[in-house]
Design a protein around this motif. Sequence first.
Motif, PDB file in Angstrom:
ATOM      1  N   ASN A 134       0.820  -1.220   0.000  1.00  0.00           N
ATOM      2  CA  ASN A 134       0.000   0.000   0.000  1.00  0.00           C
ATOM      3  C   ASN A 134       0.854   1.270   0.000  1.00  0.00           C
ATOM      4  OD1 ASN A 134      -2.426  -1.384  -0.105  1.00  0.00           O
ATOM      5  ND2 ASN A 134      -2.587  -1.548   2.117  1.00  0.00           N
ATOM      6  N   PRO A 135       1.801   1.458   0.946  1.00  0.00           N
ATOM      7  CA  PRO A 135       2.637   2.676   0.878  1.00  0.00           C
ATOM      8  C   PRO A 135       3.553   2.711  -0.336  1.00  0.00           C
ATOM      9  CG  PRO A 135       3.370   1.214   2.664  1.00  0.00           C
ATOM     10  CD  PRO A 135       2.064   0.687   2.183  1.00  0.00           C
ATOM     11  N   LEU A 136       3.963   1.544  -0.852  1.00  0.00           N
ATOM     12  CA  LEU A 136       4.789   1.546  -2.057  1.00  0.00           C
ATOM     13  C   LEU A 136       4.038   2.127  -3.242  1.00  0.00           C
ATOM     14  CD1 LEU A 136       6.686  -1.902  -2.003  1.00  0.00           C
ATOM     15  CD2 LEU A 136       7.661   0.380  -1.693  1.00  0.00           C
ATOM     16  N   GLY A 137       2.757   1.758  -3.347  1.00  0.00           N
ATOM     17  CA  GLY A 137       1.951   2.306  -4.438  1.00  0.00           C
ATOM     18  C   GLY A 137       1.820   3.819  -4.324  1.00  0.00           C
ATOM     19  N   GLY A 138       1.614   4.303  -3.103  1.00  0.00           N
ATOM     20  CA  GLY A 138       1.522   5.751  -2.898  1.00  0.00           C
ATOM     21  C   GLY A 138       2.828   6.450  -3.198  1.00  0.00           C
ATOM     22  N   LEU A 139       3.938   5.821  -2.807  1.00  0.00           N
ATOM     23  CA  LEU A 139       5.252   6.404  -3.052  1.00  0.00           C
ATOM     24  C   LEU A 139       5.530   6.513  -4.542  1.00  0.00           C
ATOM     25  CD1 LEU A 139       7.917   7.377  -1.779  1.00  0.00           C
ATOM     26  CD2 LEU A 139       8.692   5.002  -1.780  1.00  0.00           C
ATOM     27  N   ARG A 140       5.166   5.485  -5.297  1.00  0.00           N
ATOM     28  CA  ARG A 140       5.409   5.519  -6.740  1.00  0.00           C
ATOM     29  C   ARG A 140       4.540   6.571  -7.417  1.00  0.00           C
ATOM     30  NH1 ARG A 140       5.293   3.924 -11.930  1.00  0.00           N
ATOM     31  NH2 ARG A 140       7.032   2.628 -12.672  1.00  0.00           N
ATOM     32  N   GLY A 141       3.286   6.659  -6.985  1.00  0.00           N
ATOM     33  CA  GLY A 141       2.398   7.664  -7.562  1.00  0.00           C
ATOM     34  C   GLY A 141       2.883   9.073  -7.297  1.00  0.00           C
ATOM     35  N   ALA A 142       3.386   9.315  -6.084  1.00  0.00           N
ATOM     36  CA  ALA A 142       3.906  10.649  -5.740  1.00  0.00           C
ATOM     37  C   ALA A 142       5.138  10.975  -6.576  1.00  0.00           C
ATOM     38  CB  ALA A 142       4.241  10.706  -4.250  1.00  0.00           C
ATOM     39  N   ALA A 143       5.996   9.985  -6.794  1.00  0.00           N
ATOM     40  CA  ALA A 143       7.203  10.206  -7.602  1.00  0.00           C
ATOM     41  C   ALA A 143       6.832  10.523  -9.046  1.00  0.00           C
ATOM     42  CB  ALA A 143       8.111   8.973  -7.531  1.00  0.00           C
ATOM     43  N   GLN A 144       5.802   9.831  -9.562  1.00  0.00           N
ATOM     44  CA  GLN A 144       5.359  10.108 -10.940  1.00  0.00           C
ATOM     45  C   GLN A 144       4.843  11.530 -11.065  1.00  0.00           C
ATOM     46  OE1 GLN A 144       2.670   6.673 -11.368  1.00  0.00           O
ATOM     47  NE2 GLN A 144       3.798   6.128 -13.222  1.00  0.00           N
ATOM     48  N   LEU A 145       4.023  11.978 -10.103  1.00  0.00           N
ATOM     49  CA  LEU A 145       3.495  13.343 -10.147  1.00  0.00           C
ATOM     50  C   LEU A 145       4.608  14.368 -10.007  1.00  0.00           C
ATOM     51  CD1 LEU A 145       0.270  12.936  -7.952  1.00  0.00           C
ATOM     52  CD2 LEU A 145       0.389  13.253 -10.427  1.00  0.00           C
ATOM     53  N   LEU A 146       5.555  14.091  -9.107  1.00  0.00           N
ATOM     54  CA  LEU A 146       6.662  15.021  -8.900  1.00  0.00           C
ATOM     55  C   LEU A 146       7.515  15.157 -10.157  1.00  0.00           C
ATOM     56  CD1 LEU A 146       8.289  16.807  -6.963  1.00  0.00           C
ATOM     57  CD2 LEU A 146       9.518  14.749  -6.222  1.00  0.00           C
ATOM     58  N   GLU A 156      15.878  12.174 -13.215  1.00  0.00           N
ATOM     59  CA  GLU A 156      16.726  11.006 -12.969  1.00  0.00           C
ATOM     60  C   GLU A 156      16.510  10.471 -11.553  1.00  0.00           C
ATOM     61  OE1 GLU A 156      21.499   9.954 -12.598  1.00  0.00           O
ATOM     62  OE2 GLU A 156      20.854  11.800 -13.615  1.00  0.00           O
ATOM     63  N   TYR A 157      16.264  11.377 -10.612  1.00  0.00           N
ATOM     64  CA  TYR A 157      16.083  10.957  -9.219  1.00  0.00           C
ATOM     65  C   TYR A 157      14.721  10.311  -9.004  1.00  0.00           C
ATOM     66  CZ  TYR A 157      20.188  13.905  -8.656  1.00  0.00           C
ATOM     67  OH  TYR A 157      21.436  14.449  -8.789  1.00  0.00           O
ATOM     68  N   THR A 158      13.685  10.878  -9.621  1.00  0.00           N
ATOM     69  CA  THR A 158      12.360  10.252  -9.466  1.00  0.00           C
ATOM     70  C   THR A 158      12.311   8.916 -10.214  1.00  0.00           C
ATOM     71  OG1 THR A 158      11.549  11.601 -11.331  1.00  0.00           O
ATOM     72  CG2 THR A 158      11.127  12.423  -9.088  1.00  0.00           C
ATOM     73  N   ASP A 159      13.035   8.840 -11.336  1.00  0.00           N
ATOM     74  CA  ASP A 159      13.101   7.550 -12.051  1.00  0.00           C
ATOM     75  C   ASP A 159      13.763   6.488 -11.175  1.00  0.00           C
ATOM     76  OD1 ASP A 159      11.880   8.648 -14.236  1.00  0.00           O
ATOM     77  OD2 ASP A 159      13.745   8.955 -15.378  1.00  0.00           O
ATOM     78  N   LEU A 160      14.797   6.911 -10.425  1.00  0.00           N
ATOM     79  CA  LEU A 160      15.477   5.986  -9.515  1.00  0.00           C
ATOM     80  C   LEU A 160      14.526   5.515  -8.410  1.00  0.00           C
ATOM     81  CD1 LEU A 160      18.040   4.564  -8.525  1.00  0.00           C
ATOM     82  CD2 LEU A 160      18.631   6.661  -7.277  1.00  0.00           C
ATOM     83  N   ILE A 161      13.739   6.463  -7.883  1.00  0.00           N
ATOM     84  CA  ILE A 161      12.760   6.111  -6.838  1.00  0.00           C
ATOM     85  C   ILE A 161      11.761   5.094  -7.370  1.00  0.00           C
ATOM     86  CG2 ILE A 161      10.842   6.990  -5.440  1.00  0.00           C
ATOM     87  CD1 ILE A 161      12.409   9.638  -5.210  1.00  0.00           C
ATOM     88  N   MET A 162      11.230   5.350  -8.591  1.00  0.00           N
ATOM     89  CA  MET A 162      10.228   4.442  -9.153  1.00  0.00           C
ATOM     90  C   MET A 162      10.825   3.066  -9.458  1.00  0.00           C
ATOM     91  SD  MET A 162       7.779   6.850 -11.545  1.00  0.00           S
ATOM     92  CE  MET A 162       9.087   7.717 -12.409  1.00  0.00           C
ATOM     93  N   ALA A 163      12.085   3.039  -9.922  1.00  0.00           N
ATOM     94  CA  ALA A 163      12.731   1.761 -10.220  1.00  0.00           C
ATOM     95  C   ALA A 163      12.893   0.931  -8.947  1.00  0.00           C
ATOM     96  CB  ALA A 163      14.091   2.000 -10.883  1.00  0.00           C
ATOM     97  N   GLN A 164      13.279   1.596  -7.849  1.00  0.00           N
ATOM     98  CA  GLN A 164      13.445   0.877  -6.580  1.00  0.00           C
ATOM     99  C   GLN A 164      12.100   0.423  -6.012  1.00  0.00           C
ATOM    100  OE1 GLN A 164      16.425  -0.126  -5.158  1.00  0.00           O
ATOM    101  NE2 GLN A 164      17.083   0.555  -7.199  1.00  0.00           N
ATOM    102  N   VAL A 165      11.074   1.246  -6.209  1.00  0.00           N
ATOM    103  CA  VAL A 165       9.727   0.851  -5.786  1.00  0.00           C
ATOM    104  C   VAL A 165       9.281  -0.384  -6.551  1.00  0.00           C
ATOM    105  CG1 VAL A 165       7.284   1.503  -5.846  1.00  0.00           C
ATOM    106  CG2 VAL A 165       8.978   3.102  -4.952  1.00  0.00           C
ATOM    107  N   ASP A 166       9.524  -0.390  -7.879  1.00  0.00           N
ATOM    108  CA  ASP A 166       9.150  -1.548  -8.697  1.00  0.00           C
ATOM    109  C   ASP A 166       9.916  -2.803  -8.258  1.00  0.00           C
ATOM    110  OD1 ASP A 166       7.419   0.000 -10.154  1.00  0.00           O
ATOM    111  OD2 ASP A 166       8.830   0.365 -11.804  1.00  0.00           O
ATOM    112  N   ARG A 167      11.186  -2.644  -7.897  1.00  0.00           N
ATOM    113  CA  ARG A 167      11.978  -3.788  -7.435  1.00  0.00           C
ATOM    114  C   ARG A 167      11.399  -4.350  -6.137  1.00  0.00           C
ATOM    115  NH1 ARG A 167      15.892  -5.016  -3.946  1.00  0.00           N
ATOM    116  NH2 ARG A 167      15.955  -2.909  -3.104  1.00  0.00           N
ATOM    117  N   LEU A 168      11.045  -3.456  -5.202  1.00  0.00           N
ATOM    118  CA  LEU A 168      10.472  -3.912  -3.935  1.00  0.00           C
ATOM    119  C   LEU A 168       9.099  -4.535  -4.142  1.00  0.00           C
ATOM    120  CD1 LEU A 168      11.507  -0.937  -1.608  1.00  0.00           C
ATOM    121  CD2 LEU A 168      12.413  -3.266  -1.581  1.00  0.00           C
ATOM    122  N   THR A 169       8.327  -3.975  -5.068  1.00  0.00           N
ATOM    123  CA  THR A 169       7.007  -4.541  -5.362  1.00  0.00           C
ATOM    124  C   THR A 169       7.135  -5.946  -5.927  1.00  0.00           C
ATOM    125  OG1 THR A 169       6.102  -2.329  -5.803  1.00  0.00           O
ATOM    126  CG2 THR A 169       4.867  -4.208  -6.657  1.00  0.00           C
TER     127      THR A 169
END
Length: 339
Positions: A134-146, A156-169
């Motif tokens: 649940n928080p991972l989904g919110g974190l990825r959505g916030a990174a996409q909007l940002l 590049e930094y938000t892409d890194l955040i989303m890549a790590q979120v996808d790995r954890l998911t």
Amino acid sequence: MEKQQVLDNLLTGVLVVDEAMKVTYLNTSAESLLGVSRVKSQGQPLAHLLGEYLSMSRFEEILATGQGFIDADCNLGQVHVELAVSVLEGDSRRLVIELTPIDQLKRLSQDAFHQVQQQASQEILRGLAHEIKNPLGGLRGAAQLLSLELTPEQREYTDLIMAQVDRLTDLVDRLLGPKTGPQRSLINIHQVLERVRTLVCLQVPEGIRILRDYDPSLPDMALDGAQIEQAVLNILQNAAQALGESGQIILRSRVASGVTLQGSRHRMVARIDIEDNGPGVPEKLKDTLFYPLVTGRADGSGMGLAIAQSLVALHGGRIELDSQPGRTLFTLYLPMEEA
């Protein structure tokens, strides 16, 4: 016929001998324990089956007095059994000899314990995984909007955040296990083993040999080929990683008889061995190696064997481990009939 079916479904080996100390009957478990054929054994002297365990005079004494006995730890070559002898009264006296495999009873007890432990750990992990997703989904959505408000360099930094979120998911999804049950179809298990062998051979160093020792008599089986392939792949990759730069792995298939899986007795099952000559599994890990997140490697996720055990369990089977320095053996047992 019905009585014979009942006896053949017993875990205990049963032999009947007449007054001449010759075998008149033995059930399926006795065949398996003693490594003999029912047809060929009938009429044979008892001494041929039990070797020099007891002199025939001891059995003849029991036949005469009618008083049986129990040997709680009897060594019959490769197997340890509890041996019980009693007298069967009728037109003529006969002896009934019961062979209860001690190792098998211990294994059943351990299997039951491990199954409960695995189910408990899976339930905990499922609950934890849902809480994490649940928080991972919110974190990825916030990174996409940002990322929409940032410059290309800053994205590049938000892409890194989303890549790590996808790995954890992805890791969480693996913790949750397969989303569907086995999609069974009739397959040749050796074709599955060959696909895995070919794939791993492309990945391992030249010093590692992966040999085959297949039993061509194994029939086609109703399995989910993709799930069993994943289970074998996880174990084979683990074996290759344990060897390092050189060593040998043997992929072996056999038919096993009289095996109990998940509380059900199977007359015939497929047995798949993955044996390597590596350093072996550390003693402290042997009892927990199939638990999620347990690993003996610094770079391991601890998911491969847990997933393999889960996939095999979905097919009504199990995986066993026997390991010491110089020889590690993972054995997959799979029912030949659909569960």
